[in-house]
Scaffold this active site. Structure first.
Site, PDB file in Angstrom:
ATOM      1  N   SER A 148      59.073  35.035  15.215  1.00 27.57           N
ATOM      2  CA  SER A 148      58.911  34.881  16.655  1.00 27.57           C
ATOM      3  C   SER A 148      58.859  33.407  17.045  1.00 27.57           C
ATOM      4  O   SER A 148      59.828  32.678  16.857  1.00 27.57           O
ATOM      5  CB  SER A 148      57.674  35.649  17.120  1.00 27.57           C
ATOM      6  OG  SER A 148      57.607  35.707  18.519  1.00 27.57           O
ATOM      7  N   ASP A 303      61.184  33.106  24.152  1.00 29.43           N
ATOM      8  CA  ASP A 303      60.845  32.533  22.860  1.00 29.43           C
ATOM      9  C   ASP A 303      61.997  32.818  21.886  1.00 29.43           C
ATOM     10  O   ASP A 303      62.958  33.496  22.250  1.00 29.43           O
ATOM     11  CB  ASP A 303      59.492  33.060  22.375  1.00 29.43           C
ATOM     12  CG  ASP A 303      59.506  34.538  22.024  1.00 29.43           C
ATOM     13  OD1 ASP A 303      60.399  35.256  22.504  1.00 29.43           O
ATOM     14  OD2 ASP A 303      58.616  34.985  21.277  1.00 29.43           O
ATOM     15  N   ASP A 305      62.808  34.771  19.425  1.00 27.39           N
ATOM     16  CA  ASP A 305      63.326  36.122  19.175  1.00 27.39           C
ATOM     17  C   ASP A 305      63.407  36.950  20.447  1.00 27.39           C
ATOM     18  O   ASP A 305      63.740  38.132  20.411  1.00 27.39           O
ATOM     19  CB  ASP A 305      62.502  36.841  18.111  1.00 27.39           C
ATOM     20  CG  ASP A 305      61.104  37.216  18.570  1.00 27.39           C
ATOM     21  OD1 ASP A 305      60.526  36.457  19.387  1.00 27.39           O
ATOM     22  OD2 ASP A 305      60.579  38.248  18.122  1.00 27.39           O
ATOM     23  N   ASP A 307      61.394  38.255  22.607  1.00 27.37           N
ATOM     24  CA  ASP A 307      60.534  39.369  23.020  1.00 27.37           C
ATOM     25  C   ASP A 307      59.494  38.912  24.046  1.00 27.37           C
ATOM     26  O   ASP A 307      58.781  39.741  24.619  1.00 27.37           O
ATOM     27  CB  ASP A 307      59.864  40.054  21.829  1.00 27.37           C
ATOM     28  CG  ASP A 307      58.897  39.173  21.060  1.00 27.37           C
ATOM     29  OD1 ASP A 307      58.884  37.939  21.296  1.00 27.37           O
ATOM     30  OD2 ASP A 307      58.155  39.705  20.212  1.00 27.37           O
TER      31      ASP A 307
END
Length: 555
Positions: A148, A303, A305, A307
């Site tokens: 992440s 961010d 990734d 999500d």
């Protein structure tokens, strides 16, 4: 302590094996720093918990590497096959960090060799696409290889359950106890990494139609045939969300989208930010500079990734980044208009603003308070919207039962465009919510630590020495959530309320070395909204000072 020579001998990766041999030689030669590093790397097996695995990439059992990933994959597949049968279906996604593709391929190879069915995305894609695929394909589990918004040196291994493995309401949601400990127990008894069977072929690539179906579903979040000339600046923060976010926006009629050039392409080194988290100070500097250059109406930041979603808006005083609670209230008010017809539940974590509960109830909707993390938020019965203050938003739980920064960004753009068509702004909408429910001002206090032992010591100190006043008002309630409550199962957190309802929630971070304190001041709006904001700001400043003092350990 895990046997060092045995681990090295069975490490299937020549790179980390050579690295460990060199580290051990330096430690054996009297290098104290090498000895300390070696001891740390072999202090145990990297813990598999509800967040799966996450840690620094390096050789050794207490790091992220191919040996650890193969053992995790073998344990997960063993758990799945006992639960649903040998033909368990596993879908696998990965981001653009170092080693992510290798970790994903190793997972597919382990699953296939064990007789399970493995599907892997053909390229790096955002985490919400993996969460979508678990539900859309009816998979029994999903693995997303990502860290992440962690630093470049880290990687992670996030696990979702679905299909036949869990009840319908938990399909496509990250794991919770006892699944984490059951999988961890299986990981603990796996053979050495190089003895775990690996297939060389046999898994399949996830068809592009799965991505297309996700993109088609995102269009349902806005009015049919919607079009807008809203000028948007987007940054994917060197992550994997750029292409998908552009396609999501364009499919919903937003075609005037500008990427931040220096952050548009995936780069595992995240070179333009000190920390690839949109919440971090300075992380949006390039995006805001681009917004000023092109005269944008909105900044959307994901961010790495994708999500999570952060937002910045233009104001009379310049550009301002909204916090997660402000974004959550804007999205909640929009979704509540539909929810008032269909019914359902709003959910937010115990550390998020209580304003969402007021918004839900004002539209005749239910609200659930949960523990932190979307593994809990997404499990709220009949959920139609959920969020947590750490810029995580679930605006379409039937599609993605997890936080999704892509659909959150789209819906926020739609709200902005709808307001603009009526001559209004996001600031106007925030003021409208304040007039209806009061000013709900939130802010953090964070205690970063270098010694992890300070975290439990800080919590123990607070429990033994909780303040008698907050923001100049008597503390009327102290709740130790480690004992549980009517709403929540036990968790390591303390909640303090003063006589005006101002609140402090303190808990140790589950992913970072810090103690986090979430503050909220509530001030009714009388004749002047400016006066209410000023009073809330005054009390918040005092509340921050009071809690900083309360969380400081005695010398």
């Amino acid at each position: 302590m895990i046997d060092i020579d045995s681990w090295i001998a069975h490490d299937p990766d020549a790179v980390t094996r050579t690295e460990l041999i060199d580290l051990k030689q330096r430690a054996d030669s009297g290098d104290s720093a090498a000895r300390a590093e070696l001891d740390d790397r072999f202090s145990g097996l990297l813990e598999f918990g509800t967040a799966g695995l996450r840690g620094e990439m390096a050789g050794g059992p207490f790091r992220m590497n191919r040996a650890v990933v193969r053992k995790a994959a073998a344990g997960l597949v063993d758990f799945l096959q006992e639960r649903v049968g040998r033909d368990a279906l596993l879908v696998i996604g990965y981001d653009a960090r170092y080693n992510s593709h290798d970790f994903a391929l190793d997972t597919a190879a382990v699953a296939t060799a064990a007789g399970a069915r493995a599907l892997i995305f053909p390229r790096h894609l955002p985490t919400p696409l993996l969460a979508w695929a678990v539900r859309f394909l009816g998979a029994d589990a999903g693995v997303m290889v990502t860290a992440s918004h962690n630093p470049p040196r880290d990687n992670g291994y996030k696990v979702y359950l679905g299909g036949r493995a869990v009840e319908p309401e938990a399909r496509g949601v990250q794991i919770v106890p006892p699944f984490d400990s059951e999988i961890a127990a299986r990981i603990a008894v796996t053979p050495p990494a190089d003895e775990i069977p690996m297939a060389s072929t046999g898994w399949s690539l996830i068809d592009e139609s799965v991505v297309d179906a996700y993109l088609e579903r995102t269009k349902s979040l806005v009015a049919p045939a919607h079009a807008s000339d809203l000028k948007i600046v987007h940054t994917s923060m060197h992550g994997v969300g750029g292409e998908t976010m552009r396609r999501v926006l364009e499919g919903a009629g937003f075609t005037n989208v500008h990427e931040v050039p220096d952050q548009a392409e995936p780069d595992p080194d995240f070179p333009t930010v000190s920390f690839p988290n949109p919440e971090e100070p300075g992380a949006l500097d390039l995006a805001i500079a681009e917004a000023k250059r092109v005269g944008a109406d909105l900044v959307i930041a994901n961010d790495p990734d994708a999500d999570r979603c952060s937002i910045a808006i233009p104001t009379s005083d310049g550009w301002r980044q909204l916090n997660g609670d402000e974004i959550g209230s804007i999205l909640g008010e929009q979704i509540a208009k539909i929810g008032a017809i269909t019914g359902g539940t709003f959910a937010s974590s115990v550390v998020s603003s209580r304003l969402l509960k007021e918004i839900a109830h004002s539209h005749g909707l239910k609200h659930a308070t949960t523990l932190t993390g979307f593994k809990w938020i997404a499990r709220a019965p009949e959920i139609i919207f959920g969020y947590e203050e750490a810029i995580g938003f679930c605006v379409d739980p039937e599609g993605v039962k997890d936080k999704d920064g892509l659909t959150a960004g789209l819906l926020f753009a739609y709200v902005t465009a709808q307001l603009r068509s009526r001559g209004l702004t996001i600031e106007d909408q925030l003021d409208n919510l304040a007039r209806a429910h009061g000013v709900y001002l939130t802010a953090p206090v964070t205690i970063r630590v270098s010694d992890l032992a300070i975290m439990p010591a800080t919590m123990a100190h607070l429990r033994a020495n909780s303040p008698q006043t907050l923001a100049g008002l008597s503390v009327t309630e102290v709740s130790d959530l480690s004992e549980g409550s009517p709403e929540l199962p036990p968790t390591d957190a303390v909640v303090l309320l003063n006589e005006k309802g101002d609140r402090a929630v303190v808990r140790p971070s589950g992913t970072e070395p810090k103690v986090k304190c979430y503050l909220e001041v509530i001030e009714p709006v009388g004749e002047s909204i400016e006066a209410a904001h000023a009073e809330a700001a005054r009390r918040m400043a005092q509340l921050q000072k009071d809690m900083s003092a309360a969380l400081t350990l005695p010398a």
